[in-house]
Design a protein around this motif. Structure first.
Motif, short mmCIF file in Angstrom:
data_model
loop_
_atom_site.label_atom_id
_atom_site.label_comp_id
_atom_site.label_asym_id
_atom_site.label_seq_id
_atom_site.Cartn_x
_atom_site.Cartn_y
_atom_site.Cartn_z
N ILE A 271 11.61 1.69 -5.04
CA ILE A 271 11.87 1.88 -3.71
C ILE A 271 10.69 1.39 -2.75
CG2 ILE A 271 12.40 3.57 -1.93
CD1 ILE A 271 14.16 4.80 -3.87
N PHE A 272 9.43 1.87 -3.17
CA PHE A 272 8.11 1.82 -2.16
C PHE A 272 7.84 0.22 -2.23
CE2 PHE A 272 6.89 6.12 -3.18
CZ PHE A 272 7.21 6.72 -1.63
N GLN B 176 0.69 1.91 7.12
CA GLN B 176 1.93 2.16 6.56
C GLN B 176 1.97 1.07 5.32
OE1 GLN B 176 4.52 1.24 9.96
NE2 GLN B 176 5.17 3.12 10.09
N ALA B 177 1.56 -0.17 5.44
CA ALA B 177 1.69 -0.92 4.43
C ALA B 177 0.60 -0.39 3.31
CB ALA B 177 0.94 -2.25 4.70
N GLU B 178 -0.55 0.03 3.58
CA GLU B 178 -1.35 0.75 2.53
C GLU B 178 -1.02 1.74 1.98
OE1 GLU B 178 -4.50 -0.21 1.55
OE2 GLU B 178 -4.15 -2.09 2.34
N TRP B 179 -0.32 2.73 2.75
CA TRP B 179 0.31 3.83 2.10
C TRP B 179 1.42 3.40 1.03
CZ3 TRP B 179 5.25 6.27 2.01
CH2 TRP B 179 5.08 7.47 1.36
N LEU B 180 2.38 2.69 1.41
CA LEU B 180 3.31 2.20 0.58
C LEU B 180 2.60 1.49 -1.04
CD1 LEU B 180 5.97 0.48 2.86
CD2 LEU B 180 6.30 2.48 1.50
N ARG B 181 1.62 0.77 -0.60
CA ARG B 181 0.91 0.07 -1.89
C ARG B 181 0.41 1.03 -2.69
NH1 ARG B 181 -1.34 -3.83 0.59
NH2 ARG B 181 -3.22 -2.89 0.91
#
Length: 348
Positions: A159-160, A175-180
């Motif tokens: 999902i991420f 946000q992109a860093e957190w998802l990665r």
């Protein structure tokens, strides 16, 4: 789905084909193929593929016609063309249709687009990975807790990855860093749990299937980090879609090869069309017509009769509905005890 391995020679007369686990496992060869392409592109082609391929295979009409849409249409044909199945699942179909209309019809007026997108993304990832882990469950013979642990770690990581790829242009850098980082942490946990859970798998073949499902997620994460988004989506999509198609063709061959049970196969028999090719021909033809011409035809008709053009009525409306219904019905139509399973058997 817990799959019992039945040798082909031991099958009753109404089951002439089996789903081969070796064939299903062979579909995972797309993983090393995509990794090899990524390596060659980054090492020798100066990132040509990375720069020129779209972020999703869905951007290619040919891919949708070959992989995306046909297995969804095939699923709908299997369900809708057999009155026995329609009667058996009638209440489920009615309730789910109403739910889709409320959530994605009326709900779209109040629910933010991103929230609906994330909902569909979560459902898509769960559907894809639940199918693969469910099939492997019968081979691996994992205890319930181990199966659920690997499944939900895979789904959470998937999902991420999915959201990070498809919403990358609208995400802030933080946000992109957190998802990665979240996807990476879940992938690391998946590997550690895989090493622990493989001790519960009694056969080498079962271990191969277990790690193939793990590498399905790991390869997508690696390709996503390397910004090969096309390959990151292609890997699970191709494995999932091809696996589903093998089930549909096997089911229809076993159900209709001796005596056609519905109008499609009765007509095909009169035309001397072999039962094995009926479902592929129907689903690929409909996929091509709907994807290539459906929206234009509907827009032309509504403009002619009502003076209003309705855009994407087929690709977003009809096919979107069929996809959501597919996600829903596939969760129970292939389980033990369902009418579908009378025509499915497995072999190694």
């Amino acid at each position: 789905m817990v799959a019992q391995i039945i040798p082909a020679q031991d099958l009753p007369d109404d089951k002439k084909m089996t789903v081969s686990f070796r064939l299903l496992l062979g579909l995972y060869s797309i993983i090393p193929l995509c990794l090899a392409l990524q390596f060659v592109d980054s090492s020798f082609w100066n990132g040509y593929l990375r720069e020129n391929l779209p972020s999703s295979p869905n951007h290619f009409l040919l891919f949708q016609i070959l992989f995306g849409t046909p297995h969804i249409i095939a699923s709908a044909i299997v369900l809708a063309s057999n009155t026995e199945y329609l009667k058996f699942y009638r209440l489920n179909i009615i309730l789910m249709t109403l739910a889709i209309a409320v959530v994605f019809g009326l709900g779209s007026l109040f629910i933010p687009y991103r929230a609906l997108y994330v909902l569909v993304a979560c459902w898509t990832v769960f559907h894809v990975l639940k199918q693969q882990h469910g099939i492997g469950r019968g081979i691996c013979r994992l205890p319930e807790w181990a199966f659920q642990l690997l499944l939900w770690l895979s789904v959470a990581a998937g999902i991420f990855i999915y959201i990070a790829i498809f919403l990358k242009n609208s995400l802030a850098m933080q946000q992109a860093e957190w998802l990665r980082h979240s996807a990476g942490g879940l992938c690391a946990a998946l590997v550690l749990c895989g090493f622990y859970c493989q001790r519960k798998v009694p056969t080498v073949f079962g271990k191969c299937f277990l790690w193939s499902n793990i590498f399905l997620v790991l390869s997508s994460f690696y390709l996503y980090v390397q910004q090969y988004y096309f390959f990151a989506i292609l890997v699970p999509r191709l494995v999932h879609d091809a696996t589903a198609y093998i089930f549909y063709i096997t089911h229809d061959y076993n159900r209709h090869h001796g005596h056609p049970q519905n109008f499609i196969y009765r007509y095909a028999e009169r035309c001397n069309i072999h039962v094995f090719v009926v479902l592929p021909v129907c689903s690929f033809f409909l996929a091509f017509v709907l994807q290539a011409y459906g929206d234009a035809w509907v827009s032309l008709i509504t403009h002619f009769f009502f003076g209003v053009e309705i855009r994407k009525a087929v690709t977003l409306g009809l096919l979107g509905y069929l996809a959501l219904m597919h996600y829903y019905t596939e969760a129970f139509t292939w389980k033990q005890g369902s009418p579908y399973r009378r025509f499915i058997a497995f072999s190694k």
